[in-house]
Write an enzyme that holds these catalytic residues in place. Structure first.
Site, mmCIF file in Angstrom:
data_model
loop_
_atom_site.group_PDB
_atom_site.id
_atom_site.type_symbol
_atom_site.label_atom_id
_atom_site.label_comp_id
_atom_site.label_asym_id
_atom_site.label_seq_id
_atom_site.Cartn_x
_atom_site.Cartn_y
_atom_site.Cartn_z
ATOM 1 N N ASP A 221 0.876 -1.175 0.000
ATOM 2 C CA ASP A 221 0.000 0.000 0.000
ATOM 3 C C ASP A 221 0.905 1.214 0.000
ATOM 4 O O ASP A 221 2.126 1.075 -0.132
ATOM 5 C CB ASP A 221 -0.976 -0.034 1.185
ATOM 6 C CG ASP A 221 -2.314 0.610 0.826
ATOM 7 O OD1 ASP A 221 -2.351 1.840 0.711
ATOM 8 O OD2 ASP A 221 -3.314 -0.117 0.640
ATOM 9 N N HIS A 274 -3.588 4.516 -3.570
ATOM 10 C CA HIS A 274 -2.848 3.779 -2.534
ATOM 11 C C HIS A 274 -1.451 3.386 -2.999
ATOM 12 O O HIS A 274 -0.998 2.276 -2.736
ATOM 13 C CB HIS A 274 -3.637 2.525 -2.122
ATOM 14 C CG HIS A 274 -4.908 2.841 -1.390
ATOM 15 N ND1 HIS A 274 -4.932 3.142 -0.052
ATOM 16 C CD2 HIS A 274 -6.189 2.933 -1.809
ATOM 17 C CE1 HIS A 274 -6.185 3.393 0.327
ATOM 18 N NE2 HIS A 274 -6.966 3.283 -0.727
ATOM 19 N N GLU A 345 -10.671 4.155 -4.135
ATOM 20 C CA GLU A 345 -10.447 5.387 -3.378
ATOM 21 C C GLU A 345 -9.510 6.385 -4.056
ATOM 22 O O GLU A 345 -8.606 6.927 -3.434
ATOM 23 C CB GLU A 345 -9.908 5.048 -1.976
ATOM 24 C CG GLU A 345 -10.904 4.258 -1.167
ATOM 25 C CD GLU A 345 -10.513 4.146 0.306
ATOM 26 O OE1 GLU A 345 -11.406 4.342 1.141
ATOM 27 O OE2 GLU A 345 -9.342 3.872 0.616
#
Ligand SMILES: *[C@@H]1O[C@H](CO)[C@@H](O)[C@H](O)[C@H]1NC(C)=O
Ligand SMILES: *[C@@H]1O[C@H](CO)[C@@H](O)[C@H](O)[C@H]1NC(C)=O
Ligand SMILES: *[C@@H]1O[C@H](CO)[C@@H](O)[C@H](O)[C@H]1NC(C)=O
Ligand SMILES: *[C@@H]1O[C@H](CO)[C@@H](O)[C@H](O)[C@H]1NC(C)=O
Ligand SMILES: *[C@@H]1O[C@H](CO)[C@@H](O)[C@H](O)[C@H]1NC(C)=O
Ligand SMILES: *[C@@H]1O[C@H](CO)[C@@H](O)[C@H](O)[C@H]1NC(C)=O
Length: 586
Positions: A221, A274, A345
Site C-alpha cells: 500500500d 494507494h 479510493e
C-alpha cells in the site's frame, strides 16, 4: 501445525460425549445424514486411492496432516448439542446406550475422478463421504483432489476421542457436500503492517479447516512495499526494514502451502490509488502527491483518506512501463488466473500535485489494466470504485470482477444489474477491522470529558468512535448476511462469492489471528452451505455450538482464534441465548 491446549480440552470430556458423538463439522455439510448404530472405534487409518490418481503426493500429504491432527489432538468436542446433565432446557436427541463395539474403521478408500484439475476459479470442490452400516471403511469420492482435501478436513472433525485413549466415529454417516459459491475468501493486508510468513501460513491453516479457498493478498500500500523485485530492486527500500521483506521464495512458499490445502492466492497490487512506497524509489515522478499533507483537517484539500498519500501518475508515460514490468514479474510467481489491481479510493485532490495529469477523466485506466491482463490471459479484479465512484472510469469492461465494499445490498444490486460479476465484501457486514477506533494521532475529538448526549453512553465522538465502519462485526452479523436479498435470479448468478477483508492499519503478527478467527469461519459456512436449514429458516442458533466448538478446534490446531463467550456458554448449550424462543431468528 502446532497442537496447543490439548490438556485443557481433554479435561472437558464428559460421559455424554462418548455415547452420542454426532459432531457437526464446520462448515456444516450441505447434506449430512446419520444412522443410529452408534459410534465405533477407529484404528490406524491408511489411505487407499482407488483409481490411479496422479497427484498422489498432494493427497498423501493432505491425509497425513489430517491423520496427524486426529491422533495428536484426540479431539473431544468442546461444545455439543447433546444434553448437558445439569442444564437442559432444550433437550435434543437422547443419548444412546454405549454398545460393545465389534467392528472398527481401518481405512479410507478414496476415488478421485479427475486428479489433474488445476486449482483455479470454479474447479469442482464437491465430495461425498460415507461410512456404510457394517463397513470398516470410510469411502470418499471426489471429482478433484481439491474436493478430496475438503473431505479430509470434514473427516478430521468427525473422528474424536473415546475418552480412553482410543478414537471413535459416529456411524453410519453419509455426507454429500459441495460449496454454494466458488469464491470464498479472506484478505490479508501486508502493506499497512508487515505480516510474517509463518503468520500468513497460520491463516491458511484456518482457511483450510473452514473450507475457505481464496487468499486475497493485498501485498503493498502507500505505506510500504515489502516485495523484493528483480526488475526494480530499489522498490524494497520502502519495506519497513530489511527483515520485513518477502523474497521470491517467501512468496512461493505461501503459494505452495496454500495450494497444498486447496487455497488459491490472488495477488493485489493496488493501483493507481494507494501507491507511493516502492514506486517512488523507481522514479519519484511515478507518484503524484506523495509529499503532500493528507489534509484531513482541511477536507476540501485532502489528498488521501488516510496517511500517507500517493497515487500513480496515470498520464506520465513511464508509469505504464513500470506497472507492466511489475505486473509481469509478479504474474510469473502467482499461478492464479486472477489478478487484483485495486482501483479504489482515488482522490482527485491528489492529482493537483501532478505535473502530468491534465485531464485524467479523458484516460481510462480500467482499460489499460484490462489490456495488460489480457496479454497474460488473466481475469482482472478491482474494487467497485472503478465503476461506482465519482472518479469512475468511463468504460469498465464487463469481464472485470468487481469487489463490492460499500453500501451493502444497494451496491450489490447496482453492480449485478449492470452485468458485472461480483465478490461481496460489504464493509457493514464483512470488514473484520472495523470498530477499533481511529488510528490517526493528534485527534482532539477524543479529548471530551462528558457525553454530548446523555442518552448515548460512551458516545465517543459521532458515535463511531473514530472508526468509519464501526461497530465491530460479530460472527452473527457475518453469518446472518443475506447478500442476495431482492436480487433477480440473473443478478444472483453474478455473485461469485464473498470475502472478508482485514485491513491492517491496527493489525500485525500479534493480532492477525484473533482478528480473523473464528469470525472468518462464520463466512466460511455462509458461502459453503449457507445460513438456512432445509426449510429455509435461519440456523444461526444451531450454528452457535458449531462455531464455539470450532474456535476451540482452531486454537488446538495452532490458529490463535479469539474467545467468543464465557466458557460457561460453550458448556451449557443455549444457556446464553438472548431468546428462550429457539426460532427467534428467522
Ligand atoms: C440428504 O440426503 C438424504 C439421503 O441421501 C436424502 O434423503 C435427503 O433428501 C437429502 N436432503 C437434502 C436437503 O438434500
Ligand atoms: C485542486 O484544484 C482545484 C481547482 O484548482 C481546487 O479547487 C482544489 O482545492 C485543489 N485541491 C487540492 C487538494 O489542492
Ligand atoms: C507519452 O507518449 C506519447 C506517445 O508515445 C507522446 O505523444 C506523449 O507526448 C507522451 N507524454 C508525455 C507526458 O511524456
Ligand atoms: C449504478 O450506479 C451508477 C453510479 O451511481 C449509476 O450511474 C447507474 O445508473 C446505476 N446502475 C444501476 C443498474 O442501478
Ligand atoms: C426487498 O423488497 C421488498 C419488497 O419490495 C421490500 O419491502 C424490502 O424492504 C426489500 N428488502 C431490502 C433489504 O431492501
Ligand atoms: C418464536 O419466534 C417466532 C419468530 O419470531 C414466532 O413466529 C413464534 O411465534 C415464537 N414462538 C413463541 C412460542 O413465542
Amino acid at each position: 501445525m502446532k497442537f496447543a491446549s490439548v490438556l485443557g480440552v481433554l479435561g472437558a470430556l464428559s460421559a455424554v460425549a462418548v455415547c452420542d458423538v454426532k459432531v457437526n463439522p464446520l462448515p456444516a455439510p450441505r447434506n449430512i445424514t446419520w444412522g443410529s448404530s452408534g459410534p465405533i472405534p477407529v484404528k490406524q487409518l491408511s489411505l487407499h486411492v482407488s483409481n490411479n490418481a496422479h497427484a498422489h503426493d498432494a493427497l498423501n500429504n493432505a491425509w497425513t496432516r489430517a491423520w496427524t491432527a486426529i491422533t495428536t489432538l484426540q479431539w473431544v468436542p468442546a461444545a455439543t448439542e447433546a444434553p448437558i446433565p445439569h442444564f437442559d432446557p432444550f433437550p435434543t436427541t437422547a443419548p444412546k446406550a454405549k454398545r460393545a463395539a465389534t467392528k472398527a474403521i481401518t481405512g479410507v478408500k478414496l476415488s478421485v475422478a479427475d486428479s489433474q484439475a488445476d486449482l483455479q476459479h470454479g474447479v469442482d470442490e464437491s465430495y461425498t463421504l460415507e461410512i456404510a452400516e457394517g463397513s470398516d471403511r470410510v469411502a470418499i469420492r471426489a471429482q478433484t483432489i481439491w474436493g478430496a482435501m475438503h473431505a479430509f478436513t470434514t473427516l478430521q472433525q468427525l473422528i474424536i476421542s473415546d475418552g480412553q485413549g482410543g478414537l471413535i466415529i459416529e456411524q453410519p454417516v453419509k455426507i454429500h457436500d459441495a460449496p454454494l459459491y466458488p469464491y470464498r475468501g479472506i484478505m490479508i493486508d501486508t502493506g499497512r503492517n508487515f505480516i510474517s510468513v509463518p503468520k500468513i501460513l497460520e491463516q491458511i491453516d484456518g482457511m483450510a479447516l473452514s473450507k475457505l479457498n481464496v487468499l486475497h493478498w493485498h501485498l503493498d500500500d502507500a505505506q510500504s512495499w515489502p516485495m523484493q523485485m528483480r526488475s526494480y530492486p530499489e522498490m524494497v527500500k520502502d519495506a519497513y526494514s530489511p527483515r520485513e521483506v518477502y523474497t521470491k521464495n517467501d512468496i512461493r512458499r505461501v503459494i505452495e502451502y496454500a495450494r497444498a490445502r486447496a487455497v488459491r492466492v490472488i495477488p493485489e497490487v493496488d493501483m493507481p490509488g494507494h501507491s507511493s512506497s516502492g514506486w517512488k524509489q523507481v522514479d519519484p515522478k511515478l507518484v503524484a502527491c506523495g509529499n503532500s499533507w493528507w489534509s484531513n483537517d482541511d477536507w476540501p484539500k485532502h489528498t488521501a483518506v488516510e496517511p500517507n498519500p500517493g497515487q500513480l501518475d496515470i498520464i506520465y508515460n513511464k508509469t505504464y512501463e513500470v506497472v507492466r514490468n511489475v505486473y509481469n514479474e509478479l504474474s510469473e510467481i502467482f499461478p492464479d488466473n486472477w489478478f487484483h489491481v485495486g482501483a479504489d479510493e482515488l482522490q482527485p485532490g491528489c492529482y493537483n500535485f501532478s505535473s502530468y495529469v491534465s485531464n485524467w477523466f479523458a484516460e481510462d485506466p480500467s482499460r489499460t489494466y484490462h489490456d495488460l491482463a489480457q496479454q497474460k490471459n488473466r481475469r482482472i479484479m478491482m474494487w467497485e470504485d472503478i465503476f461506482l465512484s465519482t472518479e469512475a472510469a468511463h468504460n469498465v469492461p464487463k469481464d472485470i470482477v468487481l469487489q463490492s465494499w460499500n453500501n451493502g445490498l444497494g451496491n450489490i444490486d447496482n453492480l449485478t444489474a449492470a452485468g458485472y460479476d461480483v465478490i461481496v465484501s460489504s464493509s457493514d457486514f464483512l470488514y473484520l477491522d472495523c470498530g477499533k477506533g481511529g488510528f490517526i494521532t493528534n485527534d482532539p475529538r477524543y479529548n471530551v470529558m462528558s457525553n454530548p448526549d446523555a442518552s448515548t453512553p460512551n458516545f465517543n465522538y459521532q458515535g463511531f468512535g473514530g472508526s468509519w465502519c464501526a461497530p465491530y462485526k460479530t460472527w452473527q452479523r457475518i453469518y446472518d448476511y443475506d447478500f442476495t436479498t431482492n436480487l433477480t435470479s440473473s443478478q444472483a448468478q453474478h455473485i461469485l462469492g464473498a470475502e472478508a477483508p482485514l485491513w491492517s492499519e491496527q493489525v500485525d503478527d500479534v493480532t492477525i489471528s484473533s482478528s480473523f478467527w473464528p469470525r472468518a469461519a462464520a463466512l466460511g459456512e455462509l458461502v459453503w452451505s449457507g445460513n438456512r436449514d432445509a426449510e429455509g429458516k435461519k440456523r444461526t442458533t444451531l450454528m452457535t455450538q458449531r462455531i464455539l466448538n470450532f474456535r476451540e478446534y482452531l486454537v488446538a490446531n495452532g490458529v490463535m482464534a479469539t474467545a467468543l463467550v464465557p466458557k460457561y456458554c460453550l458448556q451449557h448449550p443455549h444457556a446464553c441465548d438472548f431468546y428462550y424462543n429457539q426460532t427467534a431468528i428467522v
